[in-house]
Design a protein around this motif. Sequence first.
Motif, short mmCIF file in Angstrom:
data_model
loop_
_atom_site.label_atom_id
_atom_site.label_comp_id
_atom_site.label_asym_id
_atom_site.label_seq_id
_atom_site.Cartn_x
_atom_site.Cartn_y
_atom_site.Cartn_z
N SER A 72 54.37 105.63 42.47
CA SER A 72 54.18 105.40 44.05
C SER A 72 55.07 106.29 44.66
O SER A 72 55.27 106.51 45.79
N GLY A 73 56.39 106.87 43.81
CA GLY A 73 57.23 107.66 44.59
C GLY A 73 58.46 106.91 44.42
O GLY A 73 59.39 107.43 44.57
N ASP A 74 58.47 105.39 44.26
CA ASP A 74 59.71 104.88 44.23
C ASP A 74 59.72 104.27 42.85
O ASP A 74 58.91 103.61 42.30
N VAL A 75 60.68 104.92 42.11
CA VAL A 75 60.86 104.46 40.48
C VAL A 75 61.13 103.08 40.34
O VAL A 75 60.22 102.37 39.50
N ARG A 76 61.87 102.39 41.04
CA ARG A 76 62.58 100.88 40.82
C ARG A 76 61.12 100.08 41.06
O ARG A 76 60.59 99.51 40.36
N ARG A 77 60.24 100.63 41.75
CA ARG A 77 59.06 99.68 42.20
C ARG A 77 57.84 99.88 40.95
O ARG A 77 57.34 99.02 40.81
N ASP A 78 57.97 100.90 40.90
CA ASP A 78 56.94 101.22 39.74
C ASP A 78 57.29 100.68 38.19
O ASP A 78 56.59 100.07 37.62
N VAL A 79 58.56 100.74 38.07
CA VAL A 79 58.97 99.95 36.54
C VAL A 79 58.78 98.67 37.05
O VAL A 79 58.50 97.99 36.02
N THR A 80 59.50 97.77 38.20
CA THR A 80 59.15 96.60 38.19
C THR A 80 57.56 96.44 38.06
O THR A 80 57.38 95.13 37.60
N HIS A 81 56.93 96.96 38.77
CA HIS A 81 55.47 96.72 38.54
C HIS A 81 55.00 96.57 37.27
O HIS A 81 54.22 95.63 36.88
N TRP A 82 55.15 97.65 36.46
CA TRP A 82 54.89 97.68 35.10
C TRP A 82 55.50 96.48 34.35
O TRP A 82 54.54 95.83 33.69
N LEU A 83 56.73 95.99 34.54
CA LEU A 83 57.26 94.67 34.02
C LEU A 83 56.38 93.60 34.23
O LEU A 83 56.29 92.97 33.31
N ILE A 84 56.24 93.40 35.27
CA ILE A 84 55.50 91.95 35.93
C ILE A 84 54.24 91.93 35.34
O ILE A 84 53.66 91.17 34.77
N GLU A 85 53.48 93.07 35.38
CA GLU A 85 52.10 93.44 34.92
C GLU A 85 51.94 92.98 33.40
O GLU A 85 51.32 92.28 32.99
N VAL A 115 59.34 106.85 29.89
CA VAL A 115 60.39 107.91 30.02
C VAL A 115 59.73 108.80 30.99
O VAL A 115 60.51 109.51 31.70
N ALA A 116 58.38 109.33 30.90
CA ALA A 116 57.75 110.19 31.68
C ALA A 116 58.28 110.05 33.19
O ALA A 116 58.64 110.72 33.86
N ARG A 117 57.81 108.56 33.36
CA ARG A 117 57.91 108.18 34.98
C ARG A 117 59.61 108.23 35.29
O ARG A 117 59.73 108.87 36.68
N LEU A 118 60.51 108.05 34.34
CA LEU A 118 61.77 108.02 34.69
C LEU A 118 62.09 109.37 34.85
O LEU A 118 63.03 109.74 35.74
N GLU A 119 61.90 110.18 34.02
CA GLU A 119 62.26 111.55 34.18
C GLU A 119 61.55 112.13 35.63
O GLU A 119 62.34 113.05 36.06
N SER A 120 60.47 111.82 36.11
CA SER A 120 59.99 112.26 37.22
C SER A 120 60.94 111.60 38.27
O SER A 120 60.83 112.54 39.25
N GLY A 121 61.28 110.58 38.00
CA GLY A 121 62.16 109.97 39.09
C GLY A 121 63.60 110.43 39.13
O GLY A 121 64.09 110.79 40.15
#
Lengths: 200, 200, 200, 200
Positions: A79-92, A136-142
């Motif tokens: 989404s552009g916001d790493v924390r949000r994306d990671v949180t979303h993944w974790l919750i899902e 990891v890929a998402r974090l790297e883009s972050g």
Amino acid sequence: MTTARPGRVRSEAARLAILEATTSELAERGYDKLSLDRIAAAAGVGKATIYRWYPNKGALVAEGMLSGHLLPRVAVPSSGDVRRDVTHWLIETSASLTEPTTGGLIRATIAATAEDADVARHYDDHVTSVARAELVARLESGRRDGQVDADAPLDALVEALVGVVLLNVLTRRDPDATALTATVTLLFDGAGSAGGRGGR
Amino acid sequence: MTTARPGRVRSEAARLAILEATTSELAERGYDKLSLDRIAAAAGVGKATIYRWYPNKGALVAEGMLSGHLLPRVAVPSSGDVRRDVTHWLIETSASLTEPTTGGLIRATIAATAEDADVARHYDDHVTSVARAELVARLESGRRDGQVDADAPLDALVEALVGVVLLNVLTRRDPDATALTATVTLLFDGAGSAGGRGGR
Amino acid sequence: MTTARPGRVRSEAARLAILEATTSELAERGYDKLSLDRIAAAAGVGKATIYRWYPNKGALVAEGMLSGHLLPRVAVPSSGDVRRDVTHWLIETSASLTEPTTGGLIRATIAATAEDADVARHYDDHVTSVARAELVARLESGRRDGQVDADAPLDALVEALVGVVLLNVLTRRDPDATALTATVTLLFDGAGSAGGRGGR
Amino acid sequence: MTTARPGRVRSEAARLAILEATTSELAERGYDKLSLDRIAAAAGVGKATIYRWYPNKGALVAEGMLSGHLLPRVAVPSSGDVRRDVTHWLIETSASLTEPTTGGLIRATIAATAEDADVARHYDDHVTSVARAELVARLESGRRDGQVDADAPLDALVEALVGVVLLNVLTRRDPDATALTATVTLLFDGAGSAGGRGGR
DNA sequence: CAGTAACCGAGACGGTACGTCGAGTCTTACA
DNA sequence: TGTAAGACTCGACGTACCGTCTCGGTTACTG
């Protein structure tokens, strides 16, 4: 070019029926109550057919994982916001693994992984590593966006995430969104007040 | 004449022999290959004696944990430096679980935990919660020393630590000290460069 | 008007290899341990090739008998002295069936005969009846020489001979020449002291 | 004096149920189609219970014979006339073995005997030898009455009788009374016109 | 001489039975 | 009455064969 051995060719229908029966047995009874007799009967297949292709219970379960029959996959959003994306993944992911059938399946997988080193390797190589790589890929883009520190140990972060998921599955906890969010916040902000990167 | 109580006295020796035999069976064969026949034979005990005390395999294993026969405990040191103490605990715990027998035992425990909800509850209540409480206590004392943020989610931190250990055990990895130190650093400093919780 | 269907002709080599493999399997393992898988492998032949020609185990064994692969034949000599010739046949036959391989083979045949009525008929029609006919022929020639009574029941005599052989095979006895001679003597002289036939 | 080992005592009910189920399976399917799974199910007994007491199919069948569950016995009458008594025994025995169930049973027994040397010995020692002894006893009493020659080989005579019965069973023949009578006549009067032994 | 029908080897298939082992229960004899 | 021994039923294990069924390939008669 192709080897073209003689003899009847392997029945794809049988293979699929076996995998499907394995999955449902696994979900409702768990790994060590898994009965090849029952699987064979449910799949309408001779027991020998299973043993022809899988030397033991572990190999069968491993194949089930590979084929995606065994576990759901949750994509990491972007989404552009790493924390949000990671949180979303974790919750899902947590939600998906809390569902009864998926939970049974994942616990069976953990049991299989704990009992059998080959299964563990297989699982690590072909399943979790995929999710890990995605994270990891998402974090790297972050990191490229400046949302993640240049020297942050991404592998360690991802391992902590997966480890937390695992622990919740094993303890049958169904963590609420706040708890999971707190975990992500911790991983991004740290707990050390004196810390280099700064107190509040 | 004197005591006159009918019946034979319950044998504590038998109880211990059973637990010991269970532990060694568990370490060398794993949970689902555990055989009560073998345990009874090894302990020099009738099978009925086992069943008199434990309703099933899971309960026996659970009791084995409780009695400390099953898993080693690593104390959390208190040197004054929280990070150092946590890192020490993490490295020691990892090392202890990487040892072959302990590794087999802990993996058997994980399998038992994955298969049987009662065992899981038992384990969580009596074993991990102890380690968790110890870690939390240390972190709280660190907080009083100003080494840990006041609002840091200590539970989440501890869960991440335990989760990482779990993951390493399951994947049979033997992480080196640097990797583990990186994990602790991450948990204390965080990965987010912008500093959600406070600017740099 | 040649029938001459098109298509490949039956492989005589395969037929012989099958029969040979059957014989050796039969000799060393017996009838109910006979395995078509093993026969096919030993003969270098597909299992289907066996089933194309023989509907079941029994038929295969029956064919083995017919082809003479399965049992040795002992000729009835014709020296001029009927008793001597019959005794000779009896001793030779006993000796031949006492040999380990032949013994295994004949016992396998008996088992096949006991289990399967078709095999029994086949065997009786094509194998024992030959030996029987030979013996009867010799006895008839003896009758013409005046060495055998005109009204002696030759069939009964031959059956008694074959029955005795059979019994010895089943009980794994290796009768000596004296015992066999006594049997022949009995059959020619009778056991009844009053001499019933004389006073007829 | 009695050994009085500890442990639960062997269940007589189970033993009888097994033997009975074995008999009926044997009668209707024959020896090599005998299935221990089926026997266990029919007897309401675990398969292990069968294997605990009988190392293999053969031993089970042998026990079945011993216990008299497996074969009928025909007594040798004693009317005063030896020939008549022997003839009676032969006819009765033949008739009994021609009956379908008994025939199946005896053929199964023969197959078992042919396949397994231990069964053969067992059978010979405990079953046929009884009938043989009875016949020999009757013949000896006939000898005392002067109806049987002093030097007649009684063993050979009895073997010939049993052999003839065996042959008839195997070939599924149902010999009529005349044929059987002819056999007895042959055994008492002999076929040799010159009368080797001389005493007409 | 090209088709084609029946053969061939190999070997996978759905099944049945094997003989062993483990779970959990029950029954002895002894202490 | 608790305990070691051990038999019990049940059910799963992994293997071996059964008889059937494709496969790819090979003859050898027929049109």
